[in-house]
Each structure stands twice: as structure tokens, then as C-alpha cells.
Design a protein around this motif. Structure first.
Motif, short mmCIF file in Angstrom:
data_model
loop_
_atom_site.label_atom_id
_atom_site.label_comp_id
_atom_site.label_asym_id
_atom_site.label_seq_id
_atom_site.Cartn_x
_atom_site.Cartn_y
_atom_site.Cartn_z
N ASN A 491 18.15 40.05 56.47
CA ASN A 491 18.05 40.23 55.02
C ASN A 491 18.73 39.10 54.26
N ASP A 492 19.91 38.68 54.77
CA ASP A 492 20.66 37.62 54.11
C ASP A 492 21.37 36.77 55.16
N ALA A 493 21.56 35.49 54.83
CA ALA A 493 22.36 34.57 55.66
C ALA A 493 23.15 33.70 54.70
N TYR A 494 24.47 33.85 54.72
CA TYR A 494 25.32 33.16 53.78
C TYR A 494 25.98 31.94 54.41
N LEU A 495 26.21 30.93 53.58
CA LEU A 495 26.89 29.74 54.06
C LEU A 495 28.40 30.00 54.08
N THR A 496 29.02 29.74 55.21
CA THR A 496 30.42 30.11 55.43
C THR A 496 31.35 29.51 54.38
N MET A 497 31.21 28.21 54.12
CA MET A 497 32.12 27.57 53.18
C MET A 497 31.91 28.06 51.75
N ASN A 498 30.67 28.33 51.40
CA ASN A 498 30.40 28.89 50.06
C ASN A 498 31.10 30.23 49.90
N GLU A 499 30.98 31.08 50.92
CA GLU A 499 31.60 32.40 50.85
C GLU A 499 33.12 32.31 50.85
N THR A 500 33.66 31.30 51.52
CA THR A 500 35.11 31.10 51.49
C THR A 500 35.58 30.79 50.07
N GLY A 501 34.81 29.94 49.36
CA GLY A 501 35.16 29.63 47.98
C GLY A 501 35.08 30.84 47.08
N VAL A 502 34.04 31.65 47.27
CA VAL A 502 33.90 32.88 46.49
C VAL A 502 35.07 33.82 46.76
N ALA A 503 35.46 33.95 48.04
CA ALA A 503 36.57 34.83 48.40
C ALA A 503 37.88 34.36 47.78
N LEU A 504 38.12 33.04 47.79
CA LEU A 504 39.34 32.50 47.18
C LEU A 504 39.38 32.80 45.68
N ALA A 505 38.24 32.64 45.03
CA ALA A 505 38.18 32.93 43.60
C ALA A 505 38.44 34.41 43.34
N SER A 506 37.90 35.27 44.22
CA SER A 506 38.12 36.72 44.08
C SER A 506 39.60 37.06 44.24
N HIS A 507 40.25 36.41 45.22
CA HIS A 507 41.68 36.63 45.41
C HIS A 507 42.46 36.21 44.17
N LEU A 508 42.05 35.09 43.59
CA LEU A 508 42.71 34.63 42.37
C LEU A 508 42.60 35.67 41.27
N MET A 509 41.40 36.22 41.12
CA MET A 509 41.18 37.21 40.06
C MET A 509 41.98 38.49 40.32
N ASP A 510 42.03 38.88 41.62
CA ASP A 510 42.69 40.15 41.96
C ASP A 510 44.21 40.04 41.92
N LYS A 511 44.74 38.94 42.43
CA LYS A 511 46.18 38.84 42.64
C LYS A 511 46.94 38.27 41.44
N SER A 512 46.27 37.44 40.65
CA SER A 512 46.99 36.80 39.54
C SER A 512 47.13 37.70 38.33
N GLY A 513 46.32 38.77 38.28
CA GLY A 513 46.37 39.66 37.14
C GLY A 513 45.58 39.16 35.96
N LEU A 514 44.89 38.03 36.14
CA LEU A 514 44.10 37.48 35.05
C LEU A 514 42.72 38.11 35.03
N GLN A 515 42.21 38.34 33.89
CA GLN A 515 40.85 38.82 33.73
C GLN A 515 39.92 37.62 33.57
N GLU A 516 38.65 37.82 33.85
CA GLU A 516 37.68 36.73 33.81
C GLU A 516 37.66 36.07 32.43
N GLU A 517 37.78 36.86 31.40
CA GLU A 517 37.72 36.31 30.05
C GLU A 517 38.93 35.43 29.76
N GLN A 518 40.11 35.81 30.34
CA GLN A 518 41.32 35.02 30.13
C GLN A 518 41.21 33.66 30.83
N VAL A 519 40.55 33.66 31.98
CA VAL A 519 40.40 32.40 32.71
C VAL A 519 39.48 31.46 31.94
#
Length: 523
Positions: A491-519
Motif C-alpha cells: 500500500n505504501d513505501a516510505y523513504l527512510t530519511m524523509n520519515e526521519t525528518g518528519v519524526a524529528l519535526a514531530s518530536h520538536l512539536m511534542d517536546k518543545s511545547g510549541l504549537q504549529e502556529e507559534q513556530v
């Protein structure tokens, strides 16, 4: 400098031989024989030189060092590897030695040494064939490599005994070498990934291992193997082996070229080579029935034994120490075995499918522990490949109470995960028999986290062929591979490095306490 011309000629002949589907090694030997023939019939001079002999010796040391890097106890501590290799060695010597003694009117020592040389299989050829088919980590691939390592150890013992060297009183310091392992690990960690890594390998194999052992009256070959083995359990040992692979191959050209230049084969040499080549199928048949005796299935026994149905360059190395007068006959024998073995191994799976109904009847009803049929039971999510990516996916999903199972083609890795509390079992995605016996009544989703593309494609196709209509997702490093995986039915095949970047951004959003609009719109 004649050596440069000879090696260039060997490259050309090796390239031509590779073009017709044979290992370049056959071309290097042929180049040596051609040069020897030209030397005998024309004004061209081609005789072994000190430089070529030195290059050949370096190639042997690097070969043994890389063998040592693979010398992990878990790869050889199994009944089929230890028992299969030792029994095959013993039976071959018992059968071949009397035959050679009678047929060629030899003395018993020479007959036995020739039988020993013919008992080994080619580490270089088998490793290359399995690597090209991405089967080094498959069950039959690991058994084959384990048997080859055992044979290499036997060869080293024979070489040490045949050399007849008397160690000096300083040889006792060898027993203290394990104390250096922490220092060697630190050096390997500090060497990085570039030229320092290669230089470290050359230093350990050629200088500290090779010259160091010679200085205390021990075999330089033993020294290279020992220092390789001391690094075998380091996480970067295989990276070091790969970095030395090409250098080792270049130096080994000198070894095989030297054999050919050393002299043209006479009628006795050709007769010996032809007879040995005709006996080659017996070598594979013996391996097959021995492995069946250790409860391997017919498929694993066949694929392992076919890959080992050849003669070894290690036989030539043993002969160079113990039987230098037999180097040329053995070289032709090894070449003929490669001509026979290389094409057959390319079609090993299709050959087995044709003969399975005939040879499968010899299979034991008691199955090997690594090859029990798999039932997924009430598993809802299946993860295939339990490396770092698969393990991370497993831990994330199991924390959300999914009924989950992991599969991996490495029994040792599966056992490690089991000890850590994960529901992981051994299975080889490239084994068609595994898919034939697979039961998955409640399976809903599959994560393909294997390292190689072939395994992902086979798993996807087999799942769809068996009627699985659930969700299949995979990761890969390359866009063209992702396309192939989707075309196979995922159904899907994701590029590893792309998904790593997405995961890092998600961690930033979750852990920093910043909302998307604030960024987007900082105050």
C-alpha cells in the motif's frame, strides 16, 4: 616493472571471463598460464618475482584477516556447522587419500595433503554468490558461511603444522592478546569511516598480526586471523571487512597470477584436474546427506550443499606451504570447479524446484529447531525484519496493546528479542516453503522492515498471492525501490530519511511545547 604489465593483463582477462558469467579468479589463473606459455615460446620473460610473491602473501594475510572478522562463535556453534564440517572433512580425507595414493602412485603424506586440500570449499566464491543473491543472512547462507569458517580454521591448523616453525620463547605473549581487545575497540571507534579505517585494517593484518607473529616464530597467517577474530564482535567489524574487500581482492590477483606464471600444466596435472572435477558432485552429495542427518529440511540442505560444491583457494594456500609442486594441478582443479559451480548457483532455487520431489523424500520427519513451521495465531500486526527500524516499530505498536509478532531471518537475533520480552520468531521471507505453511487467520497489517529490497518484494508478492488484503507498508532508502515495492502490491513505501525528518519535526512539536502556529509566527 613487469608486475604492473602482468596485473594489467590479468585485469583484462579477468574482465573477459566475468563477461561470460564466471568468477574473475578463473581469468587471473588463465592470465598466468598465458604469460607462462609466452615465456616458454617467445622472447617475452615471465617468471615469478620477489615483488609478485610479496603481493601474493599480502593477499593471503588480508583474506585471513577478513575471515577472522567474521569469526563469531554464534555463527559456528551449532551441530550442523561443527558436525557437518568435521564429518565432511574426515570422510573426504578417508575416501580421497587412498584413491589418490593408488591412482597417482603417491606417498601417503602427499596423498593425504591433497585430500585435505580438496576437502575445502571456496570462501571467496560462496560469499560472492550468496551476497549477489542477498542470501548471506538466510538460514542456508549462514550454515554455509559457518562451515566455510570451520574449514578455514582447519586449513590454518594444517598450514601451521606443515610449516614446521618452532616458536620462540616470546611466543607466550600471544596468550595475553585478549587484554588488548579494549584498546583495539577504541582504535576502531576512533578511526572513523574513511581512509583511517582501511589503514587500521592493514596495520593489524599485515604489520602487528603478520610481522608480529613471524617475529616470535609463529605463522603470519595465524597472526592475521587472530587479530581479525579479536575484532569480530565489534559492531563495526563488517564495515572494516567491506573496506578491505577490494584491497584484498587486488592483492589476491598476485597470488593466483603467480601460480599460473610458475609453470604450464603437464599431462599429469590435467589428468588430476579432470578426475577431481568429475568427483565434485560427490562433494555436494555428501554435504546434502550430512545436513539432512542434522535435521535440516531438504531445501536448506540442497541450497547449502550446492553453494559448497566447489574447491577452494584455501586449498591452494595450503599447497603453497605443504605441496608447492602440486600448485598448478590444484589451480586448474579449482578453476574447473568454479566453472561448474558459479552458473549452477545462479539458478539454485529453480533447480531445487525441479528436483524437490525426488530428493525431498530423504528429508527427516524431525525438523530442525530453526525451521519449525510458523502459525501467526491471533496476531493482528506482523513486523518482518527486527533490526533497528523493525524494533522501533514493534515497541511503538506494542505500547498501544496491538497483538503483534516480529519475524527475523537471523535465529540469534530472534532469540535475543525473545529474551528481552518481545514476541519474535525465526522465519526467512525468501523461503517459499515458509509461505506455503503460513497460517495468518487474523492478520490485519504488515510492516516490512528487512534491510534488502528482494526480501521486501518477495514478502509483498507472497502475501498478496496468499490472498492477504490488509495493509502492507515498507521503508527504503531509494525512490526507485519504493516504486518497485508499491508495484509488487504494498500500500505504501516510505523513504527512510524523509520519515526521519518528519519524526524529528514531530518530536520538536511534542517536546518543545510549541504549537504549529507559534513556530510559523513567532512573537
Amino acid at each position: 616493472m613487469p608486475e604492473a604489465i602482468w596485473i594489467s593483463f590479468a585485469f583484462v582477462v579477468g574482465l573477459l571471463v566475468k563477461g561470460i558469467g564466471l568468477p574473475p579468479l578463473v581469468g587471473y589463473l588463465a592470465a598466468g598460464f598465458v604469460l607462462s606459455f609466452l615465456s616458454a615460446t617467445t622472447a617475452i620473460t615471465a617468471e615469478p618475482t620477489e615483488v609478485l610473491a610479496h603481493i601474493a602473501h599480502l593477499g593471503v594475510l588480508l583474506l585471513l584477516f577478513t575471515v577472522g572478522l567474521k569469526l563469531k562463535l554464534r555463527s559456528i556453534v551449532s551441530p550442523e556447522v561443527i558436525g557437518g564440517s568435521l564429518l565432511h572433512f574426515a570422510i573426504t580425507c578417508v575416501v580421497f587419500a587412498p584413491g589418490l595414493y593408488l591412482l597417482f602412485d603417491l606417498d601417503w603424506v602427499t596423498a593425504l595433503m591433497l585430500a585435505i586440500a580438496l576437502s575445502f570449499s571456496s570462501t571467496v566464491l560462496v560469499a560472492k554468490v550468496l551476497e549477489s543473491k542477498r542470501e548471506l543472512r538466510a538460514f542456508h547462507g549462514r550454515v554455509a558461511i559457518g562451515i566455510l569458517i570451520m574449514q578455514d580454521l582447519i586449513a590454518l591448523v594444517v598450514m601451521s603444522l606443515a610449516a614446521g616453525k618452532t616458536p620462540s620463547e616470546w611466543a607466550i605473549i600471544v596468550f595475553g592478546l585478549p587484554l588488548l581487545r579494549p584498546l583495539l575497540y577504541k582504535l576502531l571507534d576512533a578511526s572513523g569511516h574513511d581512509e583511517l579505517l582501511v589503514l587500521l585494517g592493514l596495520l593489524l593484518a599485515l604489520v602487528i598480526g603478520g610481522l608480529g607473529f613471524e617475529a616470535v616464530g609463529l605463522s603470519s597467517e595465524l597472526g592475521a586471523l587472530v587479530f581479525g577474530a579479536m575484532l569480530a564482535n565489534h559492531p563495526r567489524s563488517q564495515e572494516l571487512a567491506k573496506s578491505l574487500w577490494s584491497i584484498k581482492e587486488v592483492f589476491l590477483v598476485g597470488f593466483f597470477l603467480q601460480i599460473g606464471i610458475d609453470g604450464l600444466p603437464d599431462q599429469k596435472a590435467l589428468t588430476f584436474a579432470v578426475i577431481a572435477a568429475l568427483l565434485l558432485p560427490l562433494k555436494g552429495i555428501l554435504f546434502y546427506f550430512l545436513l539432512l542427518g542434522f535435521r535440516l529440511r531438504a531445501r536448506s540442505s540442497f541450497l547449502t550443499s550446492l553453494s559448497l560444491t566447489n574447491y577452494s583457494e584455501f586449498g591452494l594456500i595450503v599447497a603453497s606451504v605443504a605441496l608447492p609442486q602440486w600448485l598448478v594441478p590444484l589451480a586448474i582443479t579449482v578453476s574447473l570447479s568454479f566453472v561448474f559451480s558459479a552458473p549452477l548457483n545462479r539458478f539454485a532455487h529453480s533447480i531445487y524446484e525441479r528436483v524437490a520431489h525426488k530428493i525431498g523424500k530423504f528429508e527427516s520427519h524431525k525438523r530442525h529447531p530453526d525451521e519449525q513451521p510458523i502459525s501467526l495465531g491471533d496476531t493482528r500486526v506482523l513486523i518482518m525484519g527486527m533490526g533497528r527500524t523493525g524494533t522501533a516499530a514493534y515497541d511503538r505498536l506494542v505500547s498501544n496493546d496491538f497483538r503483534i509478532m516480529g519475524l527475523d531471518s537471523d535465529p540469534a537475533k530472534a532469540e535475543k528479542h525473545q529474551k528481552e520480552g518481545r514476541n519474535v520468531v525465526f522465519a526467512d521471507a525468501e523461503d517459499t516453503t515458509f509461505w506455503e505453511g503460513l497460517h495468518m487467520p487474523e492478520l490485519n497489517s504488515v510492516v516490512l522492515a528487512m534491510s534488502d529490497i528482494e526480501g521486501k518484494l518477495i514478502a509483498t508478492r507472497m502475501l498478496r498471492k496468499l490472498g492477504f488484503s490488509g495493509y502492507i507498508v515498507a521503508h527504503t532508502m531509494y525512490e526507485d525501490e519504493a516504486t518497485k515495492i508499491r508495484e509488487a502490491g504494498a500500500n505504501d513505501a516510505y523513504l527512510t530519511m524523509n520519515e526521519t525528518g518528519v519524526a524529528l519535526a514531530s518530536h520538536l512539536m511534542d517536546k518543545s511545547g510549541l504549537q504549529e502556529e507559534q513556530v510559523r509566527n513567532p512573537v
